[in-house]
Design an enzyme around this catalytic site. Sequence first.
Site, short mmCIF file in Angstrom:
data_model
loop_
_atom_site.label_atom_id
_atom_site.label_comp_id
_atom_site.label_asym_id
_atom_site.label_seq_id
_atom_site.Cartn_x
_atom_site.Cartn_y
_atom_site.Cartn_z
N ASP A 31 9.16 -26.34 35.42
CA ASP A 31 10.40 -25.82 34.87
C ASP A 31 10.84 -24.57 35.65
O ASP A 31 10.00 -23.81 36.13
CB ASP A 31 10.18 -25.47 33.39
CG ASP A 31 11.48 -25.36 32.62
OD1 ASP A 31 12.55 -25.65 33.20
OD2 ASP A 31 11.44 -24.98 31.44
N ASN A 79 16.40 -36.21 30.32
CA ASN A 79 17.14 -35.63 31.46
C ASN A 79 18.41 -36.41 31.81
O ASN A 79 19.25 -35.92 32.57
CB ASN A 79 16.24 -35.51 32.70
CG ASN A 79 15.26 -34.36 32.65
OD1 ASN A 79 14.19 -34.39 33.26
ND2 ASN A 79 15.60 -33.31 31.90
N TRP A 80 18.58 -37.60 31.21
CA TRP A 80 19.82 -38.35 31.45
C TRP A 80 21.03 -37.61 30.88
O TRP A 80 22.17 -37.94 31.20
CB TRP A 80 19.74 -39.75 30.80
CG TRP A 80 18.66 -40.60 31.40
CD1 TRP A 80 17.49 -40.96 30.80
CD2 TRP A 80 18.64 -41.20 32.70
NE1 TRP A 80 16.75 -41.74 31.66
CE2 TRP A 80 17.43 -41.91 32.83
CE3 TRP A 80 19.54 -41.21 33.79
CZ2 TRP A 80 17.08 -42.61 33.98
CZ3 TRP A 80 19.18 -41.91 34.94
CH2 TRP A 80 17.98 -42.59 35.02
N ARG A 82 21.84 -34.70 31.63
CA ARG A 82 22.35 -33.78 32.67
C ARG A 82 23.55 -34.40 33.37
O ARG A 82 23.73 -35.62 33.33
CB ARG A 82 21.24 -33.47 33.67
CG ARG A 82 20.11 -32.70 33.01
CD ARG A 82 19.16 -32.09 34.01
NE ARG A 82 18.17 -31.32 33.27
CZ ARG A 82 17.49 -30.31 33.75
NH1 ARG A 82 17.64 -29.94 35.00
NH2 ARG A 82 16.62 -29.65 33.00
C1 FPP Z 1 13.15 -28.30 35.64
O1 FPP Z 1 13.96 -27.29 36.16
C2 FPP Z 1 12.89 -29.31 36.64
C3 FPP Z 1 13.30 -30.61 36.55
C4 FPP Z 1 14.07 -31.13 35.43
C5 FPP Z 1 13.02 -31.58 37.59
C6 FPP Z 1 11.74 -31.41 38.36
C7 FPP Z 1 11.94 -32.12 39.63
C8 FPP Z 1 11.50 -31.73 40.83
C9 FPP Z 1 10.61 -30.58 41.04
C10 FPP Z 1 11.88 -32.47 42.06
C11 FPP Z 1 11.56 -33.94 42.14
C12 FPP Z 1 10.15 -34.27 41.85
C13 FPP Z 1 9.28 -34.94 42.68
C14 FPP Z 1 7.98 -35.41 42.12
C15 FPP Z 1 9.55 -35.21 44.09
P1 FPP Z 1 15.36 -26.98 35.48
O2 FPP Z 1 16.41 -27.64 36.28
O3 FPP Z 1 15.33 -27.39 34.04
O4 FPP Z 1 15.39 -25.43 35.64
P2 FPP Z 1 16.14 -24.37 34.68
O5 FPP Z 1 15.51 -24.53 33.31
O6 FPP Z 1 15.81 -23.06 35.32
O7 FPP Z 1 17.59 -24.71 34.72
#
Ligand code: FPP
Length: 251
Positions: A31, A79-80, A82
């Site tokens: 996260d 996450n869909w 988003r």
């Molecule tokens: C949370 O950060 C992260 C995600 C929802 C996606 C995680 C994905 C990756 C690290 C990249 C793809 C993965 C692989 C295995 C190649 P957030 O966007 O919720 O951050 P925030 O809470 O600060 O907005």
Amino acid sequence: MATQASTHTQRGVFPQGFADHGARHVAIIMDGNGRWAKKRLLPRFAGHKAGVDAVRRTARAARELGIECLTLYAFSSENWKRPAAEIADLMGLLRRFIEADIDELVADDVRLRVIGNYRALEPSLVTLIDDAIARTAGNNGPILAIALNYGSQDEMIRAVQSLATRAAAGEIAPEDIGTDHLDAALDTATLPPLDLLIRTSGEQRLSNFLLWQAAYAELYFTDTLWPDFGSDALVQALDTFKGRDRRYGGL
Ligand code: FPP
């Protein structure tokens, strides 16, 4: 589990203590990509891209540290919600990660696994994932499990449905169904028991991740944003884990 004075790994030698952390299975809620980007006045995509570098660093470190299984929450069934553009960015990054890293995973004896209802993803991505899993299927080394379109409640519902179907067919008696049956029906059936669940970025919740499997897992929350995570942060988490007294309800 290696406990000798030093641990030889494919990428180096770690001093005593690094492999005796006792954590067979570590899972991470990655996260903070968005906040990492925002702090730098960059688009969210830059945070996710840096998040992939952290995936690479952390997966390599986990192998070096003798962790048998690393499970990463890459895309949840929620996450869909988003924006479509961000979902497309995440799927593109996942595709590029598999294309770019599969040779290294094969060479490092990694067994790639996916948990979650990933077959609902775009068909060419499903094929890419299936081919990548197949290429590592003959390996015997550590497991890298990626959670894709994963939601713990969805996983449990699918598991209960499969057990109910077997019960209706007379294969198992409903009163005989126990924890072993549910364990075996979950996406994580072939993974070791979960020892340590890490969440980055200061949030302290499970967000529908491995709810059943986390029953006796140790929880570790760090303020580090996911793109800043890597070997040092993982070692710190394992050090904390080593100091925990796991009683499993006993004394
Ligand atoms: C949370 O950060 C992260 C995600 C929802 C996606 C995680 C994905 C990756 C690290 C990249 C793809 C993965 C692989 C295995 C190649 P957030 O966007 O919720 O951050 P925030 O809470 O600060 O907005």
